[in-house]
Structures are given as structure tokens and as C-alpha cells.
Design an enzyme around this catalytic site. Structure first.
Site, short mmCIF file in Angstrom:
data_model
loop_
_atom_site.label_atom_id
_atom_site.label_comp_id
_atom_site.label_asym_id
_atom_site.label_seq_id
_atom_site.Cartn_x
_atom_site.Cartn_y
_atom_site.Cartn_z
N SER A 148 -11.33 0.83 2.22
CA SER A 148 -10.73 0.26 3.42
C SER A 148 -10.05 1.36 4.23
O SER A 148 -9.28 2.16 3.70
CB SER A 148 -9.70 -0.81 3.06
N GLU A 182 -4.96 3.58 5.97
CA GLU A 182 -4.82 3.40 4.52
C GLU A 182 -5.40 4.60 3.80
O GLU A 182 -4.90 5.04 2.77
CB GLU A 182 -5.52 2.12 4.07
N ARG A 234 0.80 -1.23 0.00
CA ARG A 234 0.00 0.00 0.00
C ARG A 234 0.83 1.28 0.00
O ARG A 234 0.39 2.33 0.47
CB ARG A 234 -0.96 0.02 1.20
#
Length: 259
Positions: free
Chosen positions: A160, A242, A111
Site C-alpha cells: 500500500s 505509508e 501505521r
């Protein structure tokens, strides 16, 4: 800025120039086993056009964003990441220079990437394996059905909220397997369905922050920080955001004592 997924803009706004690439940057080209997509092309559109050509980029189908964000954040789904298919990206620097960056430049991690400061991605190339178009489209339909069954796709979310925590090996040392899921540690901390103002951790999937109607950015971010605190108290795991949070908090209200 892409299409706004994985992003919270704080209530005080953003003191900056915001660039949002439009139609001139959403082209999709097929060259053999290479798919070249503009940064503004939606991930879902790239997956479908690749499938039409018998190329497998099906992992992109359920990611609600654009190619620019997919590269920048090394987006992934069902065990496949952007880095697994990435060949190169073209960016424009603050001085107007067009540069081509390879995997060694971006140093893909879970990520995240080592993104050049101030660079704006304009297009990227991906290598895809061959497949049967009908089978690829059928697989994507199955993925969509699975997502709708397990995630709050009809609610207003930013995707998310937290990265999956790094796991731990048999020796107790941290590794990068990410087999431990953020929703699981949130559940264990009793925060599924938790609310603050108009913000809620989704009862359907507890790693999704939902705007139930009138949530402020502060509601969303404060609830997220409360979740991080409770998870750390319960398990010693420090969740990492995130979702990108940018801008400034809302100005403090004037004090009535100044009358």
C-alpha cells in the site's frame, strides 16, 4: 531492513550501514497463548505456525513483510493491528544494550510507533486467542483469495502506497476512524492507472504503485507525489506516504556545456 516491502530506495543509494537480520533471527516459539517470533520471521510463517498450535494471529497471513516491520509500522489487516496482540519487543541499542519495550514505550498509532532512534528489533511477543487449527487455516485461505482478487499481488509493488486518511466526525472534526480509503480519494482524483515512466498506479487497486518493468525510484516517487497533489486539489485531503522512502536521488547528469 526486513524483506523490502513498504520501501523505496532512491536511485542515488543510501549512505548508511544497512542491517538485514537473517536466519538466526527468524525463530518462532509457542508458549501457552504467547507467540514469540524473531524479527526476521515472515508474518505469513508466524500466522501459519500459530494456527498449527490453535492460536489466532490470522491477520498476519496476508501482510507481505517480517515481524520487525510489523511491529515498527503497527501493520494490520482486516481491522486487526499488531498493537492488538503485542506484549513486548526486545531491541538492541547503538551501545549494544538489550532492552525490552512494552506497549507504553512504543505508543502505537495508525501505521506508526514511537521507535527509539537507532534501536534494532530482534524479537517480539504476541498474545493470541485460541481457535481450531483447521478453521484458522481455512480463514487464512479465504483471506488470501480475497487479497488476490482485489490487489495486484502478481505485480512488482511495495505494498500500500499511502495511509488511509483520517475520517471526519459529524461535527467536521478529524478523527482516527480511517473509514475513508486512500484508493477512493485517488479514484475520485482520476489517478487510477496513471503512469510516469515505468511507474503506474495499479488499475486493479489504485493505492498500489507498480513497477511495470523499468521504473526508477524517481519514477515511483514522482508519480506518488503527483497523486498526492491531484488528491489535494480535488478533495483537500493530504495523503501521507505509508511506503518508507530512504536514500538520495541519483546524481544530476553532467552538462554538455562543459566541453
Amino acid at each position: 531492513m526486513g524483506v523490502g516491502s513498504n520501501l523505496i530506495v532512491r536511485d542515488g543509494g543510501l549512505r548508511a550501514v544497512v542491517i538485514r537480520l537473517g536466519r538466526g533471527f527468524n525463530g518462532i516459539e509457542i508458549d501457552g497463548n504467547t507467540v514469540i517470533a524473531g524479527a526476521a520471521a515472515l508474518d505469513a510463517h508466524v500466522a501459519k505456525k500459530a494456527a498449527d498450535a490453535g492460536l489466532d494471529l490470522t491477520f498476519l497471513r496476508t501482510i507481505p513483510g517480517s515481524i520487525g516491520g510489523a511491529v515498527r509500522m503497527n501493520a494490520g489487516c482486516y481491522g486487526t493491528y499488531t498493537a492488538d496482540h503485542f506484549i513486548w519487543a526486545e531491541v538492541v541499542t547503538r551501545t549494544g544494550e538489550i532492552m525490552r519495550l512494552g506497549p507504553e514505550d512504543l505508543q502505537f498509532q495508525y501505521r506508526q510507533t514511537a521507535w527509539p532512534e537507532g534501536a534494532v528489533l530482534i524479537r517480539a511477543a504476541f498474545e493470541a486467542s485460541e481457535g481450531v487449527p483447521e478453521e484458522l487455516h481455512a480463514r487464512m485461505q479465504e483471506q488470501l483469495a480475497k487479497r488476490d482478487e482485489t490487489q495486484p499481488t502478481k505485480d512488482r509493488t511495495a505494498g500500500s502506497t499511502f495511509r488511509n486518511p483520517a475520517g471526519f466526525s459529524s461535527t467536521g472534526r478529524a478523527d482516527d476512524s480511517h473509514d475513508l480509503k486512500a484508493w477512493k480519494v485517488i479514484d475520485d482524483a482520476g489517478m487510477r492507472g496513471a503512469m510516469r515512466g515505468g511507474a503506474q498506479m495499479s488499475p486493479k487497486h489504485s493505492n498500489f504503485l507498480v513497477n511495470t518493468g523499468e521504473a526508477s525510484a524517481d519514477d515511483l516517487e514522482s508519480l506518488g507525489e503527483e497523486v498526492r497533489k491531484r488528491v489535494f486539489q480535488n478533495s483537500g485531503i493530504e495523503l501521507e506516504w505509508e511506503i518508507m522512502r530512504v536514500g538520495e536521488p541519483a546524481p544530476a547528469k553532467a552538462k554538455l556545456a562543459d566541453k
